[in-house]
Design a protein around this motif. Structure first.
Motif, PDB file in Angstrom:
ATOM      1  N   VAL A 393       0.867  -1.153  -0.135  1.00 59.64           N
ATOM      2  CA  VAL A 393       0.105   0.005  -0.081  1.00 59.64           C
ATOM      3  C   VAL A 393       0.964   1.313   0.112  1.00 59.64           C
ATOM      4  CG1 VAL A 393      -1.926   1.410   1.309  1.00 59.64           C
ATOM      5  CG2 VAL A 393      -1.841  -1.410   1.196  1.00 59.64           C
ATOM      6  N   PRO A 394       1.816   1.472   0.930  1.00 60.31           N
ATOM      7  CA  PRO A 394       2.572   2.636   1.025  1.00 60.31           C
ATOM      8  C   PRO A 394       3.543   2.679  -0.153  1.00 60.31           C
ATOM      9  CG  PRO A 394       3.173   1.178   2.601  1.00 60.31           C
ATOM     10  CD  PRO A 394       2.002   0.780   2.015  1.00 60.31           C
ATOM     11  N   LEU A 395       4.000   1.525  -0.594  1.00 61.82           N
ATOM     12  CA  LEU A 395       4.921   1.584  -1.620  1.00 61.82           C
ATOM     13  C   LEU A 395       4.353   2.061  -2.990  1.00 61.82           C
ATOM     14  CD1 LEU A 395       7.291  -1.416  -2.687  1.00 61.82           C
ATOM     15  CD2 LEU A 395       5.890  -0.416  -4.232  1.00 61.82           C
ATOM     16  N   ALA A 396       3.215   1.429  -3.128  1.00 57.90           N
ATOM     17  CA  ALA A 396       2.479   2.064  -4.384  1.00 57.90           C
ATOM     18  C   ALA A 396       2.200   3.457  -4.361  1.00 57.90           C
ATOM     19  CB  ALA A 396       1.238   1.183  -4.565  1.00 57.90           C
ATOM     20  N   ALA A 397       1.695   4.038  -3.130  1.00 56.82           N
ATOM     21  CA  ALA A 397       1.362   5.383  -3.020  1.00 56.82           C
ATOM     22  C   ALA A 397       2.897   6.264  -3.267  1.00 56.82           C
ATOM     23  CB  ALA A 397       0.718   5.592  -1.760  1.00 56.82           C
ATOM     24  N   VAL A 398       3.802   5.962  -2.514  1.00 57.55           N
ATOM     25  CA  VAL A 398       4.919   6.796  -2.606  1.00 57.55           C
ATOM     26  C   VAL A 398       5.514   6.860  -4.112  1.00 57.55           C
ATOM     27  CG1 VAL A 398       7.474   7.015  -1.590  1.00 57.55           C
ATOM     28  CG2 VAL A 398       5.562   6.366  -0.116  1.00 57.55           C
ATOM     29  N   MET A 399       5.579   5.796  -4.828  1.00 56.95           N
ATOM     30  CA  MET A 399       6.135   5.627  -6.046  1.00 56.95           C
ATOM     31  C   MET A 399       5.193   6.625  -7.072  1.00 56.95           C
ATOM     32  SD  MET A 399       9.045   4.404  -6.049  1.00 56.95           S
ATOM     33  CE  MET A 399       9.224   4.229  -7.595  1.00 56.95           C
ATOM     34  N   VAL A 400       3.933   6.590  -6.919  1.00 54.65           N
ATOM     35  CA  VAL A 400       3.205   7.409  -7.645  1.00 54.65           C
ATOM     36  C   VAL A 400       3.138   8.866  -7.444  1.00 54.65           C
ATOM     37  CG1 VAL A 400       1.867   5.303  -8.244  1.00 54.65           C
ATOM     38  CG2 VAL A 400       1.063   6.901  -6.695  1.00 54.65           C
ATOM     39  N   MET A 401       3.330   9.133  -6.302  1.00 53.84           N
ATOM     40  CA  MET A 401       2.926  10.833  -5.933  1.00 53.84           C
ATOM     41  C   MET A 401       4.143  11.616  -6.490  1.00 53.84           C
ATOM     42  SD  MET A 401       1.595  10.304  -2.038  1.00 53.84           S
ATOM     43  CE  MET A 401       1.026  12.034  -2.067  1.00 53.84           C
ATOM     44  N   ARG A 402       3.847  12.848  -7.122  1.00 54.44           N
ATOM     45  CA  ARG A 402       4.661  13.833  -7.914  1.00 54.44           C
ATOM     46  C   ARG A 402       3.882  15.251  -7.097  1.00 54.44           C
ATOM     47  NH1 ARG A 402       7.101  10.199  -8.196  1.00 54.44           N
ATOM     48  NH2 ARG A 402       8.519   9.333  -9.756  1.00 54.44           N
ATOM     49  N   PRO A 403       4.738  16.244  -7.430  1.00 55.22           N
ATOM     50  CA  PRO A 403       4.222  17.588  -6.892  1.00 55.22           C
ATOM     51  C   PRO A 403       3.053  17.838  -7.582  1.00 55.22           C
ATOM     52  CG  PRO A 403       6.800  17.382  -7.122  1.00 55.22           C
ATOM     53  CD  PRO A 403       6.085  16.187  -7.537  1.00 55.22           C
ATOM     54  N   ASP A 404       2.894  17.678  -8.809  1.00 51.41           N
ATOM     55  CA  ASP A 404       1.700  18.126  -9.670  1.00 51.41           C
ATOM     56  C   ASP A 404       0.718  17.159  -9.978  1.00 51.41           C
ATOM     57  OD1 ASP A 404       2.258  17.148 -12.888  1.00 51.41           O
ATOM     58  OD2 ASP A 404       3.858  17.205 -11.637  1.00 51.41           O
ATOM     59  N   PHE A 405      -0.574  17.649 -10.246  1.00 50.95           N
ATOM     60  CA  PHE A 405      -1.852  16.867 -10.325  1.00 50.95           C
ATOM     61  C   PHE A 405      -1.718  15.882 -11.432  1.00 50.95           C
ATOM     62  CE2 PHE A 405      -5.740  16.308 -12.746  1.00 50.95           C
ATOM     63  CZ  PHE A 405      -6.411  15.652 -11.919  1.00 50.95           C
ATOM     64  N   SER A 406      -1.308  16.151 -12.694  1.00 48.24           N
ATOM     65  CA  SER A 406      -1.457  15.216 -13.936  1.00 48.24           C
ATOM     66  C   SER A 406      -0.624  14.046 -13.775  1.00 48.24           C
ATOM     67  CB  SER A 406      -1.238  16.080 -15.116  1.00 48.24           C
ATOM     68  OG  SER A 406       0.223  16.673 -15.248  1.00 48.24           O
ATOM     69  N   GLN A 407       0.753  14.286 -13.187  1.00 43.75           N
ATOM     70  CA  GLN A 407       1.657  13.192 -13.234  1.00 43.75           C
ATOM     71  C   GLN A 407       1.289  12.241 -12.092  1.00 43.75           C
ATOM     72  OE1 GLN A 407       5.875  13.244 -13.477  1.00 43.75           O
ATOM     73  NE2 GLN A 407       5.929  15.386 -14.158  1.00 43.75           N
ATOM     74  N   THR A 408       0.735  12.713 -10.703  1.00 46.85           N
ATOM     75  CA  THR A 408       0.188  12.069  -9.857  1.00 46.85           C
ATOM     76  C   THR A 408      -0.943  11.139 -10.215  1.00 46.85           C
ATOM     77  OG1 THR A 408       0.995  13.618  -8.002  1.00 46.85           O
ATOM     78  CG2 THR A 408      -0.609  11.847  -7.369  1.00 46.85           C
ATOM     79  N   TYR A 409      -1.988  11.488 -10.867  1.00 45.89           N
ATOM     80  CA  TYR A 409      -3.051  10.740 -11.100  1.00 45.89           C
ATOM     81  C   TYR A 409      -2.699   9.794 -12.533  1.00 45.89           C
ATOM     82  CZ  TYR A 409      -6.586  12.841  -8.116  1.00 45.89           C
ATOM     83  OH  TYR A 409      -7.215  13.614  -7.125  1.00 45.89           O
TER      84      TYR A 409
END
Length: 689
Positions: A393-409
């Motif tokens: 769970v945290p592995l997937a979350a940390v790896m996808v998060m970026r400072p901007d909206f479009s990259q994160t989603y």
């Protein structure tokens, strides 16, 4: 843009597979280093230690693929070393849930702040947090933890050693950056043949300048063709624009225009040839026809005035480009760009990160807070769920998060899709074939090798490969028993949803900041234009370094605006900054403002040239006007340029002998009026509503 349209757009971007040039030799080297580490540690120490060393080698290889101009062995050692420290602290605290969760939150917060230094630092830091979440499941005591951390560091050392012993295309990234800048300039020359007002995106030159920044040790070993070509090529672009522009160059129609088209075509040919030579490290072979056009004796009969001076300057500069691209020229008149070592860079990086913590609206700070909260909450959710291996769970979350909206989603959707494929295949193989430790290790190496090869084609392919890699590696260590495909996919889905929800709850929208970005660009371009105009007032006392500094600031502001506009285009928020039409109109006006200043820069007078004293008044009026105009834009007012207009009117009454100065100043005022028109149109639409 509505939320539904934004989600659809980001999902499509995340699942897009891009056609990129693959680097099989570099991918094979990374996979070979990983295989060497896994096989040796598996045979000597056993599966658990082999898994730890594999994570170190894998992370070091990933770091060497990042877009950074630091030496690849340094990046590999830095990444592996920080992962070793992180995992040892995680090992020690893993037995206490509260302590470990606090450590995860702190590490995730710091990883988020590392984005202030640059994308490469941010990606490496986030990967360290993700890998730490996996590796802490391996040891059982402090002594064993120290051994595992040491093996992680050894894996990084092996990868760094292979990079040194088996280099692939030395200085390849720097060659590509410089070649891309030359090729972009060649394309610009050809476009000017058909459109004398064609725009030019300075990003390739910004990238090339970053690539040319080296440490003092690297400067001594850098190939000769990389030492001065960029500096000479940068001086070609203003000359190309001034030669093509009807206001300060050749006439719009007639023999002059035809001659200019021939010169621009020849310039494009020379620049393209130089780009290919630099990219492949080959000699520069210029077609005799191109140089014959550039040095044709009838040029003086066809061209006159500023156009003739620009043609002569272009011929001389292109000759310098060819000489420096062959390593024969001198870079005495080009700037020396020295990058500090990592030790000297550390205080600068700390100051940069600390600066981000002072502003609550900082996108980097908000990203750090989101990452810390999501990592801690994700870990608690994973522990609470009855599936085991809750770190997914945290592995997937940390790896996808970026400072901007479009990259994160976009990355969240890509992560889920890739994990679904990778985990399904890998888990099916494990449960059906029951491979032993050596076969699982080999499958992990193959998965990692595919990841190294395909990582630049899109995050979906990379996620599939890395998910399979983790499954095979954990099976090798004996820790994957009992977890099904459904469990792993579900935990990954929860992590992705957490990351997306965090951005929705605590966003850092770029749309409301567009006016500030535009104001910064106006201020930077205005200072650049003022520095150029002031040079004409006192050629003997003026310093070209002032103009150069202003050019770099203007480029930085322009790229910041372009990146912000691109991010804002995908954000699901109501218009609170600039409407799309106003932003497009303002961008066009600002691009022309920078271009008008560049035209005047192409004809900067020598120290012996007769001064134009009235230019000082225009420069001062321009500087005051853009400072006031930037303030107006930030406060949602429409800027006006009466001070500049009045100064130019008085200037016309006195008479200005220099055609370039007067025409260039007129172009500057016209572009400022264009900016006012774009912003005034938005205000009129708002009032009508």
């Amino acid at each position: 843009m509505s939320w539904l349209r934004a989600l659809n757009a980001t999902a499509r971007s995340g699942l897009t597979i891009e056609r990129r040039r693959l680097e099989p030799l570099i991918a094979f080297r990374g996979a070979a280093g990983l295989a060497l580490v896994v096989l040796l540690s598996l045979g000597i120490f056993g599966p658990a230690v082999a898994a730890s060393s594999a994570f170190g080698a894998y992370q070091a290889a990933i770091a060497s693929f990042q877009r950074s101009w630091r030496a690849r062995p340094v990046l590999a050692l830095l990444s592996g070393g920080t992962l070793a420290v992180s995992t040892f602290l995680g090992y020690v605290s893993a037995v206490h849930t509260a302590v470990f969760m606090t450590l995860i939150a702190l590490w995730a917060f710091l990883a988020g702040l590392f984005w202030a230094i640059g994308p490469a630092a941010g990606v490496i830091a986030a990967s360290n947090v993700a890998m730490m979440l996996v590796t802490v499941t391996l040891p059982t005591s402090v002594l064993t933890a120290a051994g595992h951390a040491a093996m992680i560091a050894c894996g990084a050392v092996v990868q760094a050693g292979l990079i040194v012993l088996f280099p692939v295309r030395r200085w390849g990234a720097q060659r590509d950056a410089l070649a891309d800048a030359l090729a972009a300039e060649a394309d610009y020359a050809r476009r000017l043949r058909e459109d004398p007002l064609a725009p030019f995106d300075p990003e390739p030159f910004v990238t090339a300048r970053s690539a040319a920044t080296v440490t003092r040790r690297e400067a001594r070993r850098r190939p000769a063709e990389l030492r001065g070509t960029r500096g000479v090529a940068e001086r070609v672009r203003p000359v190309l624009a001034s030669l093509a522009d009807p206001a300060v160059g050749a006439a719009a129609e007639g023999p002059e225009r035809e001659r200019v088209r021939e010169l621009l075509a020849a310039a494009g040919s020379v620049l393209d040839t130089a780009a290919r030579a630099v990219r492949h490290g080959e000699p520069v072979v210029i077609a005799s026809q191109a140089f014959a056009v550039l040095e044709a004796p009838d040029t003086t009969d066809v061209l006159t005035g500023p156009a003739l001076r620009a043609a002569a300057r272009l011929s001389a500069l292109l000759r310098d480009v060819v000489e420096t691209a062959q390593g024969e020229g001198t870079s005495a008149d080009t700037e020396t760009l020295v990058r500090p070592t990592l030790m000297r860079m550390a205080p600068v990086a700390l100051r940069t990160m600390r600066k981000e913590t002072r502003g609550h609206d900082s996108p980097v700070l908000r990203h750090a807070i989101r990452t810390a909260v999501v990592a801690a909450v994700g870990y608690l959710i994973g522990v609470a769920l009855p599936y085991g291996h809750g770190y997914w769970v945290p592995l997937a979350a940390v790896m996808v998060m970026r400072p901007d909206f479009s990259q994160t989603y976009g990355r969240a959707v890509a992560r889920f899709g890739g994990t679904l494929v990778g985990v399904t295949i890998a888990t099916a193989v494990v449960q059906l074939a029951h491979p032993g430790p050596y076969l699982s290790g080999a499958l992990a190496v193959v998965s990692a090798g595919l990841m190294f090869l395909l990582m630049r084609t899109g995050y979906t392919a990379a996620s599939a490969c890395v998910s399979a890699y983790v499954v095979f590696l954990l099976d090798m260590s004996g820790l994957a028993v009992g977890q099904t495909i459904r469990d792993r996919v579900l935990l990954t889905l929860i992590g992705g949803i957490l990351a997306m929800a965090a951005y929705a709850v605590y966003p850092a929208w770029e749309t409301p900041r567009l006016r500030n970005r535009l104001a910064d660009w106006l201020l930077a371009d205005g200072r650049y234009a003022a520095a150029v105009v002031a040079h004409y007032a006192d050629p003997a006392g003026a310093r070209r370094t002032d103009v150069r500094t202003a050019v770099l600031a203007a480029r930085t502001a322009r790229i910041a605006w372009q990146e912000a506009l691109e991010r804002a285009a995908h954000e699901p928020v109501r218009h609170r900054g600039l409407s799309r039409s106003a932003a497009a109109g303002a961008q066009e006006a600002m691009a022309q403002l920078g271009r008008a200043a560049m035209l005047m820069e192409a004809h900067l007078p020598s120290r012996s040239t007769t001064p134009v004293p009235a230019a000082r008044e225009v420069a001062d009026a321009l500087l005051h006007a853009v400072e006031r105009g930037a303030k107006d834009i930030r406060q949602r007012r429409v800027p006006h340029w009466d001070e500049v207009r009045g100064t130019l009117a008085a200037w016309d009454g006195e008479g200005v002998p220099d055609q370039v100065v007067r025409s260039g100043a007129g172009l500057l005022l016209d572009t400022l009026d264009g900016l006012t028109a774009a912003l005034d149109e938005e205000g009129s639409q708002a009032r009508s509503r």
